[in-house]
Design a protein around this motif. Structure first.
Motif, PDB file in Angstrom:
ATOM      1  N   UNK A   2       1.005  -1.269  -0.012  1.00 37.20           N
ATOM      2  CA  UNK A   2       0.177   0.112   0.122  1.00 37.20           C
ATOM      3  C   UNK A   2       0.813   1.016   0.134  1.00 37.20           C
ATOM      4  N   UNK A   5       1.119   3.155  -3.076  1.00 36.57           N
ATOM      5  CA  UNK A   5      -0.057   4.001  -3.245  1.00 36.57           C
ATOM      6  C   UNK A   5      -0.297   5.217  -2.544  1.00 36.57           C
ATOM      7  N   UNK A   6      -0.095   4.941  -1.272  1.00 40.36           N
ATOM      8  CA  UNK A   6      -0.583   5.853   0.072  1.00 40.36           C
ATOM      9  C   UNK A   6       0.745   6.087   0.942  1.00 40.36           C
ATOM     10  N   UNK A  16       0.300  -2.947   8.833  1.00 40.14           N
ATOM     11  CA  UNK A  16      -0.984  -3.331   7.824  1.00 40.14           C
ATOM     12  C   UNK A  16      -0.340  -3.695   6.364  1.00 40.14           C
ATOM     13  N   UNK A  19       1.641  -6.791   6.136  1.00 37.19           N
ATOM     14  CA  UNK A  19       0.529  -8.076   6.163  1.00 37.19           C
ATOM     15  C   UNK A  19       0.146  -7.924   4.546  1.00 37.19           C
ATOM     16  N   UNK A  20      -0.241  -6.998   4.139  1.00 36.09           N
ATOM     17  CA  UNK A  20      -0.731  -6.782   2.602  1.00 36.09           C
ATOM     18  C   UNK A  20       0.561  -7.336   1.741  1.00 36.09           C
ATOM     19  N   UNK A  23       0.471 -11.048   2.205  1.00 38.03           N
ATOM     20  CA  UNK A  23      -0.677 -11.702   1.236  1.00 38.03           C
ATOM     21  C   UNK A  23      -0.389 -11.618  -0.100  1.00 38.03           C
ATOM     22  N   UNK A  24       0.081 -10.647  -0.456  1.00 41.93           N
ATOM     23  CA  UNK A  24       0.214 -10.433  -1.963  1.00 41.93           C
ATOM     24  C   UNK A  24       1.506 -11.496  -2.504  1.00 41.93           C
ATOM     25  N   UNK A  87      -2.702 -11.666  10.000  1.00 44.25           N
ATOM     26  CA  UNK A  87      -3.844 -10.813   9.911  1.00 44.25           C
ATOM     27  C   UNK A  87      -4.189 -10.629  11.283  1.00 44.25           C
ATOM     28  N   UNK A  90      -1.861  -8.343  13.440  1.00 50.60           N
ATOM     29  CA  UNK A  90      -1.906  -6.837  12.979  1.00 50.60           C
ATOM     30  C   UNK A  90      -3.505  -6.225  13.675  1.00 50.60           C
ATOM     31  N   UNK A 161      -7.128   7.313   5.149  1.00 49.95           N
ATOM     32  CA  UNK A 161      -6.300   6.336   4.382  1.00 49.95           C
ATOM     33  C   UNK A 161      -4.949   6.407   4.764  1.00 49.95           C
ATOM     34  N   UNK A 162      -4.421   7.683   4.949  1.00 48.28           N
ATOM     35  CA  UNK A 162      -2.670   7.855   5.262  1.00 48.28           C
ATOM     36  C   UNK A 162      -2.684   7.038   6.665  1.00 48.28           C
ATOM     37  N   UNK A 164      -4.241   4.431   7.623  1.00 43.35           N
ATOM     38  CA  UNK A 164      -4.651   2.928   7.518  1.00 43.35           C
ATOM     39  C   UNK A 164      -5.541   2.812   8.825  1.00 43.35           C
ATOM     40  N   UNK A 166      -9.635   2.964   9.976  1.00 43.20           N
ATOM     41  CA  UNK A 166     -11.120   2.906   9.676  1.00 43.20           C
ATOM     42  C   UNK A 166     -11.906   2.460  10.815  1.00 43.20           C
TER      43      UNK A 166
END
Lengths: 231, 577
Positions: A2, A5-6, A16, A19-20, A23-24, A87, A90, A161-162, A164, A166
């Motif tokens: 991420x 992109x961010x 996070x 973790x991404x 998974x990727x 997962x 995190x 978003x910056x 992460x 929510x």
């Protein structure tokens, strides 16, 4: 991943993102492998003159099940365990264990605005010097914040978003959580849960400031939106 | 439509196939009865199919309007006009609801379930033909209601297809007093229609199979539709109850979901997703069933590991009842609960992946012909894989904190739902078209339609993975309000997605024209044009009322292709030797 992109603007954003990446790496490998085999089979076993398809009786089918089903089954199970471990680790860091925080901020959502109640100079929430602003939030780099999130009407979702971060806001409840900003700057707060016809016009501005600048703002906490001039 | 109204009813004399009181005798049906009041499962299937296609056109039009708004915010959309926030919400809400409830379900389950189950198990009709007719009629009313909700005061409901209260419960929040209720009534009626249909599918498949057809001789398509119906019937109860509670909240002022009066908005989310997640598999399974029939036929291969397919289907179906809260990780549920649901969600990858492996392994050793139905079936596998693996990001609770409600989710579920609802439907329609109408569609036009649709589809949703990863949240009608999202790079991705959608939409009339034109002018197809084994191919094309001249007997499984020692590379289920 991420971070391509961010920006990473909070203490847990890196976790996070890792973790991404994990998974990727795992699902990406499988995806490429399976698609590769798939297209190779399509090419290799395309209809050719004089070549008849094979017939697998039960014995033959049983023999090749190892390769096609049983080993992939075990491999996926093992990799699932790795992903689940990542997962949940995190998740626990971000959502379950709130560290000792330095300050509390109250966030109230309504159709279609955000109200931010800052603790003010005395660093205590709910006192006379609290600073209440609409659609404008000020925090200090490196400080840990506890947030108390509420909604006045329908569901909303506080999303930065910056960071992460929510979290849905629910009428009738106060939901707590935490964050620690690590990157100064001006960022977007989005509402991430559909909340009516004004959902698309419910942004708020987030100012993450270095201690000196934040102290200056505490002295003179006028809303900055009118005069704000990014960078 | 091209179905001949002939009445070869010899099969009706066959004992033991239920009392078909709905079938008139040998009298001539009137035009109205034949097309609108029929109890023939094939006509009801066609009613569902055509209604589903019509609703698909409406759903696609909505997608066109809101994607134009996203690519060119604030500019009037040709064929619609200016898109306000209220319009946008109503369009995305009803695009989702229509595509799932009024396109995917009627086409995949109702149309093909109705058409295929009696033919594939070798009987003359559904067990309850009048309930079947009622099912379509209720469905048709629900479709009219959901479209009508756009024309009432305040406009159509715009609280997303998930209809989370309090937004959906109170007119003062949603600003659509009549639209919300009409929408909810339409959805509830649609569920009733499919409950009635499901009763028929399960009962018929259990009781009316041809003599000799044992459990493991049943074609996978039938298994899948039956399991899907069971999943639907087992999961929809809580949602029908929830829908009534929400309707009461809207109309008579109860407070089931109102926190000020002791209710709980999160309760709705549990009821909705307890249904909503199995629902994914309700539509997935029939599509997987079609793909199984098609890949075996066009690779001339026996289905690899038939029993494994069934086992994984049961496992998936069962697990799908224990994953629902992954839609609610950040919704305010107890954070400890997320751990449980993250485990079950990631684990569902095991049976689903295995199912994909079985399908791919079926190609191994085959003799593959790339006919149009086969292209669709293969595209289903290739595209669905991407939908499957991207689900792992969202099932991982830690990563979902970021991805939840972003375009990454939108891209993910379109990579599952588009293969299911669109690719799966095209696979089924092109494969069984010769059976349904007795003619072939034009293959060259169909191939063109296939490639443009597939390229367009990927052009729409690949960019959305990136905008989602960049923080684009869903259901925001104008990104210019968010400086981080209003960048030229992200906007160019949104434009790319919209242009791809336009490309995909432009080619669809080619299919529709081909579909209807070929009914009358297409090359005649014999009974078994693909040389397949299952029983529907042993009936005439199109099958007459009553299906078979004499009801078939079954001697073997459905996928005996390329059996050594036989001249033919196929071996119909009902062929004694």
């Amino acid at each position: 991943m991420l971070d391509l992109f961010m920006l990473q603007g909070s203490s847990f954003a890196g976790s996070i993102d890792s973790l991404v990446w994990l998974v990727t790496f795992i699902v990406g490998t499988w995806f490429v492998l399976v698609e590769g085999i798939f297209f190779w089979l399509l090419f290799r076993y395309r209809k050719q003159d004089g070549v008849k398809a094979e017939y697998f009786d039960d014995g033959r089918e049983h023999a090749i099940k190892h390769v096609w089903i049983e080993w992939p089954h075990r491999a996926i199970l093992a990799l699932d365990v790795i992903i689940i471990y990542g997962a949940i680790s995190v998740w626990m860091e971000v959502k379950m264990y709130v560290p000792v925080t330095d300050e509390t901020i109250r966030i109230t959502a309504q159709q279609w605005a955000w109200t931010f109640q800052h603790a003010g100079k005395d660093n205590k929430i709910g006192t006379a010097d609290d600073i209440i602003l609409i659609d404008e939030m000020h925090v200090e780099v490196g400080k840990k914040y506890l947030f108390e999130l509420a909604s006045k009407d329908v569901l909303h979702s506080f999303s930065v978003p910056v960071w992460r971060l929510k979290q849905d806001a629910i009428p009738g409840r106060v939901i707590t959580g935490w964050f620690e900003p690590t990157l100064a700057g001006e960022y977007d707060v989005q509402c991430a849960e559909i909340c009516g016809i004004g959902h698309g016009i419910m942004p708020a501005k987030l100012y993450v400031e270095y201690p000196e600048k934040h102290a200056a703002w505490l002295e003179n906490p006028a809303p900055m939106l009118a005069s704000s001039n990014p960078q | 439509m091209a179905e001949s109204p002939s009445h070869a009813h010899d099969g009706h004399a066959h004992a033991g196939h239920g009392a078909h009181d709905g079938h008139g005798g040998h009298h001539e049906e009137s035009w109205f009865v034949h097309y609108f009041w029929s109890t023939d499962h094939k006509m009801i299937a066609k009613q569902y199919l055509v209604t589903g296609m019509l609703m698909g056109v409406i759903g696609a039009y909505f997608a066109y309007v809101f994607r134009m708004q996203l690519a060119f915010p604030g500019k009037p959309v040709p064929g619609y006009g200016l898109v306000t926030g209220a319009d946008y919400n109503a369009l995305v809400t009803n695009h989702g609801a229509i595509m799932i409830f009024w396109v995917a379900m009627p086409v995949l389950i109702a149309a093909f379930g109705n058409y295929l189950i009696p033919l594939m198990i070798g009987c003359d009709d559904m067990v309850f033909p009048r309930i079947n007719r009622l099912s379509y009629q209720i469905f048709a009313i629900s479709a009219v209601l959901v479209v009508a909700s756009f024309f009432v005061q305040g406009g159509a409901f715009g609280g997303a297809w998930t209809a989370y209260p309090p937004l959906s419960a109170k007119a003062e929040y949603s600003l659509t007093p009549a639209g919300s209720s009409l929408w909810l009534i339409a959805v509830a009626l649609e569920f009733v229609a499919f409950l009635l249909g499901g009763i028929n599918f399960v009962t018929t498949a259990m009781n009316s199979r041809a003599p000799g057809m044992k459990a493991f001789d049943i074609p996978i398509a039938v298994w899948m539709i039956v399991i899907a119906s069971i999943l639907f019937m087992a999961s929809v109860g809580p949602l029908i109850a929830g829908a009534l509670m929400l309707l009461f909240d809207q109309m008579i002022g109860t407070g089931f979901f109102d926190p000020d009066r002791g209710g709980d908005p999160i309760l709705w989310q549990h009821l909705f997703w307890f249904f909503g997640h199995p629902e994914v598999y309700v539509v997935l399974l029939p599509a997987m069933g079609f793909v199984a029939e098609i890949i075996t036929t066009f690779s001339r291969k026996k289905m690899f590991a038939y029993k494994t397919v069934l086992a994984t289907t049961f496992a998936t179906g069962l697990l799908s009842f224990f994953v629902w809260a992954h839609h609610q990780f950040i919704a305010g549920i107890d954070p400890r609960m997320a751990n449980v649901f993250s485990v079950t969600t990631v684990l569902i990858s095991v049976p689903i992946a295995e199912m994909c492996f079985v399908y791919i392994a079926t190609l191994y050793g085959g003799s593959i012909t790339f006919s149009v139905p086969m292209l669709w079936a293969l595209a289903f596998i290739a595209e669905f894989l991407l939908g499957g693996v991207t689900g792992i990001y969202l099932g991982s609770s830690g990563a979902d904190i970021y991805f939840h409600d972003t375009y990454f989710v939108v891209a993910h579920f379109h990579y599952t739902f588009f293969p299911i609802a669109i690719i799966g439907s095209f696979a089924g329609m092109t494969y069984w078209y010769p059976k349904m109408f007795g003619t072939f569609m034009n293959e060259a036009w169909n191939k063109l339609h296939f490639w443009v649709t597939i390229i367009g589809f990927n052009g729409i949703f690949l960019p959305l993975f990136i905008t989602g990863a960049s923080g684009d949240h869903r259901r925001i009608f104008d990104y210019t309000n968010f400086p981080e999202l209003d960048t030229p790079e992200l906007q160019s991705l949104r434009v790319l997605a919209t242009v791809s959608l336009l490309v995909m939409l432009v080619i669809q009339p080619v299919f529709l024209i081909n579909f209807f034109y070929s009914m009358f002018r297409g090359k005649k197809a014999g009974a078994n044009p693909w040389k397949a084994n299952t029983l529907e191919w042993q009936a005439a094309s199109p099958p007459p009322h009553g299906n078979f001249p004499t009801l078939p007997e079954v001697y073997r499984g459905p996928y005996e292709f390329s059996v050594p020692g036989r001249d033919e590379d196929y071996w119909p289920q009902n062929s004694p030797n």
